[in-house]
Motif scaffolding. Sequence first.
Motif, short mmCIF file in Angstrom:
data_model
loop_
_atom_site.label_atom_id
_atom_site.label_comp_id
_atom_site.label_asym_id
_atom_site.label_seq_id
_atom_site.Cartn_x
_atom_site.Cartn_y
_atom_site.Cartn_z
N TYR A 14 10.62 61.89 24.75
CA TYR A 14 10.45 62.28 23.18
C TYR A 14 10.53 61.17 22.11
N GLY A 17 8.49 64.12 17.36
CA GLY A 17 8.91 65.42 17.10
C GLY A 17 7.47 66.65 18.27
N ASN A 44 6.20 69.93 18.28
CA ASN A 44 6.83 70.75 18.15
C ASN A 44 7.73 71.29 18.69
N GLU A 46 11.45 71.86 20.73
CA GLU A 46 12.49 71.78 20.31
C GLU A 46 13.28 70.69 19.86
N ASP A 47 14.79 70.92 18.75
CA ASP A 47 15.92 69.73 18.01
C ASP A 47 16.54 69.28 19.91
N TYR A 48 17.61 68.40 19.95
CA TYR A 48 18.22 68.50 21.25
C TYR A 48 19.78 68.79 20.44
N ILE A 49 19.94 69.94 21.40
CA ILE A 49 21.31 70.18 21.07
C ILE A 49 22.14 70.11 21.88
N ARG A 56 15.40 71.93 25.12
CA ARG A 56 14.35 70.83 24.94
C ARG A 56 13.53 70.95 26.11
#
Length: 172
Positions: A14, A17, A44, A46-49, A56
């Motif tokens: 990653y 973005g 674009n 996904e953000d890391y959760i 992601r």
Amino acid sequence: MTHKSKILAFDTYYFDGKAKTVCLEFLNWNESENYKVHTEIIENVEDYIPGEFYRRELPCILSLLDKIDLKTVQVIIVDGFVYLDDDKKYGLGGHLYEKLNREIPIIGVAKTNFASIENNKKALVRGDSKKPLYVTAIGIDLEDAFEKVESMAGEFRIPTLLKEMDRLTKEI
């Protein structure tokens, strides 16, 4: 009946973005040179959760898998865990297995230990390293998966092809 001969290994890197996903396709577990590279960069992501890493990475892997004939794939290796705990809560590998209709076995090879899983993983020490790799599996016996990863080429902790894949993902 098509012979399922291909082994696929995936990793995603990653940056800015974006996500660069690399898939190495090879035929033999002890392969070190003959492989095919599939790669794709997605914008674009996904953000890391925490605890939901698969949200992601899974779309990146599935997008690249769309370009590969899955009928000849015997197994897929992911950089991460199949299960996150001993209740078999799915990690990336488990979610991928479901998305592929449970038709292709998944082997997770993780570089860092996940404290909440004890029973459904095996630590693999390779080369002179004291730090193990952690193997998890679904759709294939864990012992069998462990032996396959153990037989991969390379004298160091990380098998040669997985190290090459990691290098390729970071080549922007």
